[in-house]
Design an enzyme around this catalytic site. Structure first.
Site, mmCIF file in Angstrom:
data_model
loop_
_atom_site.group_PDB
_atom_site.id
_atom_site.type_symbol
_atom_site.label_atom_id
_atom_site.label_comp_id
_atom_site.label_asym_id
_atom_site.label_seq_id
_atom_site.Cartn_x
_atom_site.Cartn_y
_atom_site.Cartn_z
ATOM 1 N N GLU A 238 0.830 -1.207 0.000
ATOM 2 C CA GLU A 238 0.000 0.000 0.000
ATOM 3 C C GLU A 238 0.868 1.261 0.000
ATOM 4 O O GLU A 238 0.433 2.318 -0.450
ATOM 5 C CB GLU A 238 -0.908 -0.011 1.241
ATOM 6 N N HIS B 191 6.496 -27.279 -0.403
ATOM 7 C CA HIS B 191 5.769 -28.379 -1.052
ATOM 8 C C HIS B 191 4.681 -27.855 -1.979
ATOM 9 O O HIS B 191 3.843 -28.618 -2.436
ATOM 10 C CB HIS B 191 5.188 -29.314 0.013
ATOM 11 N N LYS C 156 -14.182 0.856 -3.595
ATOM 12 C CA LYS C 156 -15.225 1.292 -2.652
ATOM 13 C C LYS C 156 -16.317 2.053 -3.398
ATOM 14 O O LYS C 156 -17.511 1.825 -3.172
ATOM 15 C CB LYS C 156 -14.627 2.189 -1.565
HETATM 16 O O1 PA5 Z 1 -3.375 1.593 6.031
HETATM 17 C C1 PA5 Z 1 -4.497 2.117 5.926
HETATM 18 O O2 PA5 Z 1 -4.659 3.340 6.013
HETATM 19 C C2 PA5 Z 1 -5.712 1.251 5.693
HETATM 20 O O3 PA5 Z 1 -5.387 -0.085 5.596
HETATM 21 C C3 PA5 Z 1 -6.707 1.439 6.840
HETATM 22 O O4 PA5 Z 1 -6.079 1.091 8.050
HETATM 23 C C4 PA5 Z 1 -7.955 0.582 6.634
HETATM 24 O O5 PA5 Z 1 -8.558 0.899 5.425
HETATM 25 C C5 PA5 Z 1 -8.952 0.792 7.767
HETATM 26 O O6 PA5 Z 1 -9.288 2.133 7.876
HETATM 27 P P1 PA5 Z 1 -10.021 2.713 9.148
HETATM 28 O O7 PA5 Z 1 -9.102 2.585 10.317
HETATM 29 O O8 PA5 Z 1 -10.281 4.146 8.818
HETATM 30 O O9 PA5 Z 1 -11.281 1.923 9.339
#
Ligand code: PA5
Length: 426
Positions: free
Chosen positions: A278, A299, A414
């Site tokens: 990410e 394996h 989303k």
């Molecule tokens: O790294 C990130 O920002 C995301 O993975 C968020 O942690 C994830 O989308 C969850 O978001 P939130 O804490 O706003 O529910």
């Protein structure tokens, strides 16, 4: 606390070529001047965290530990993987400790969700809801369901003392609900993004409730911060690792495979995949982070790694001393021919498998391998390791000239999903 060997991936002379860039980027990280600089709160967090809040958190966590069979933790992504990875790595996969920690909200799976709800019906449980935005759909649906179950079991008033939230200090639907209902609430600071939040209440509340020494984790992270805030590329293990990754990316190895020899560390690989994937996977750039747990995956994926397309390099996390061990028994008949191992520990066999595999992959398979060696896996080492990887990730992403702290690509699914679900405004 850890040894980092990058010698099979990059030479000293190639490392030295990164010197100027690393000096510049390290300054950018320390002085918080690079892209996404308003999300660099994690850099100094191991010394700047709110000490009073931690004491309150430890008190609440003890209350949960002393009074409940189960703590249900609702969250996803950065609000899930840190706690899950630490819990597995430190407590193992088959622990008998109370409270049991059950995660929910990391999936829309109807099967999983229904199974958890059924399991909770006759359990004494508390809830820890974690969401920075307070609007994440997976988390919100799961929280609505478990909150409803809890309220039906114990009544609305009593349930308020059994719900613990981690969210933004001021903003978001969850914060509004916490204010209205008076839930005990902890802050995910605005200047720390989800995937960099494992050492904040996001990770620390469920971990403390599970009995993990979270102060030791913070101490480990503090030591890492002191060790890695400099541009000495001869000694800074964290940046040497970051540079090796960049070198691989630029030399036809676009895939990094995180390898462990412990199933209880496979969630740590999941955390690493999120952190690097990410942070770096933007603008058509970035290494693809993948993972394997050996010897299980030898394996299945072993053939490809040894002999398939030469696109990957490995980053191996090798823990020398396990927290638990067993000895192999002798057998009178020895029909399986294993008596040559009688009396030997499983850890010995695992280490020999590691050494044999490393030789096979490096020498015969031509797969470059980074080796990160840990004496043992404990809370302090793990805190150190999280910081090591977060800092390495920031350095790597800046070497790619990418903002490590946003995730614009995640929004597209989303929007489409909200449109299909008929959400207003989509
Ligand atoms: O790294 C990130 O920002 C995301 O993975 C968020 O942690 C994830 O989308 C969850 O978001 P939130 O804490 O706003 O529910």
């Amino acid at each position: 606390m850890i040894k980092v060997d990058v010698s099979n991936v990059i030479s000293e002379s190639e490392i030295a070529k990164y010197s100027d860039k690393v000096t510049k980027i390290n300054k950018m990280i320390n002085e918080k001047t690079g892209a996404g600089n308003d999300y660099l709160g994690w850099v100094d967090w191991p010394v700047e965290y709110d000490k009073e809040e931690l004491e309150r958190l430890l008190k609440d966590a003890k209350y949960v530990r002393d009074n409940f069979d189960v703590l249900v933790v609702a969250g996803i992504g950065g609000s899930y993987l840190g706690a899950k990875s630490a819990l597995d790595a430190l407590k193992g996969l088959k622990g008998k400790d109370k409270p049991e920690i059950i995660f929910i909200g990391q999936t829309f799976s109807p099967n999983y969700t229904a199974q958890v709800l059924k399991y909770l019906e006759d359990k004494k449980f508390a809830i820890n809801v974690i969401s920075k935005s307070g609007t994440t759909t997976e988390t919100s649906i799961a929280f609505r369901l478990v909150k409803d179950l809890l309220e039906r079991k114990v009544g609305k008033e009593a349930s308020k003392k059994m719900i613990f939230a981690v969210t933004d200090k001021e903003k978001g639907a969850l914060k509004t609900l916490c204010n209205k209902e008076g839930y005990s609430t902890y802050v995910l600071p605005g200047n720390i993004g989800g995937r960099y939040s494992v050492l904040t209440p996001v990770g620390l509340f469920p971990l403390a409730a599970a009995g993990v020494d979270v102060k030791a984790m913070l101490l480990g992270a503090k030591e890492a911060r002191e060790e890695f805030d400099n541009d000495d590329l001869k000694n800074n293990k964290c940046y040497r690792y970051a540079v090796s990754r960049d070198y691989m990316y630029r030399h036809s190895h676009p895939v990094e495979m995180f390898v462990t020899y412990e199933p209880q560390m496979s969630q740590l690989s999941e955390w690493l995949k999120q952190l690097f994937g990410e942070s770096e996977g933007k603008e058509k750039k970035g290494l693809l982070p993948t993972s394997a747990t050996f010897s299980t995956d030898l394996h299945s994926l072993g053939q490809f790694i040894q002999d398939g397309s030469p696109i990957l390099f490995e980053t191996i996390l090798n823990v020398l001393n396990p927290n638990e061990d067993v000895s192999i028994p002798s057998d009178e008949l020895d029909l399986d021919g294993l008596n040559y191992l009688a009396g030997k520990k499983m850890s010995y066999v695992n280490q020999m498998a590691y050494q044999g595999t490393l030789k096979a992959h490096e020498e015969d398979g031509g797969v470059p391998c980074n080796i990160i060696t840990l004496e043992k896996m404990d809370a302090k080492t793990l805190g150190y390791l999280y910081y090591f990887f977060m800092r390495a990730c920031a350095m790597s992403a800046y070497l790619l000239e990418i903002n490590p702290f946003n995730q614009p690509g995640v929004e597209i699914y989303k929007k489409n999903m909200f449109h299909l679900l008929g959400k207003k405004g989509y």
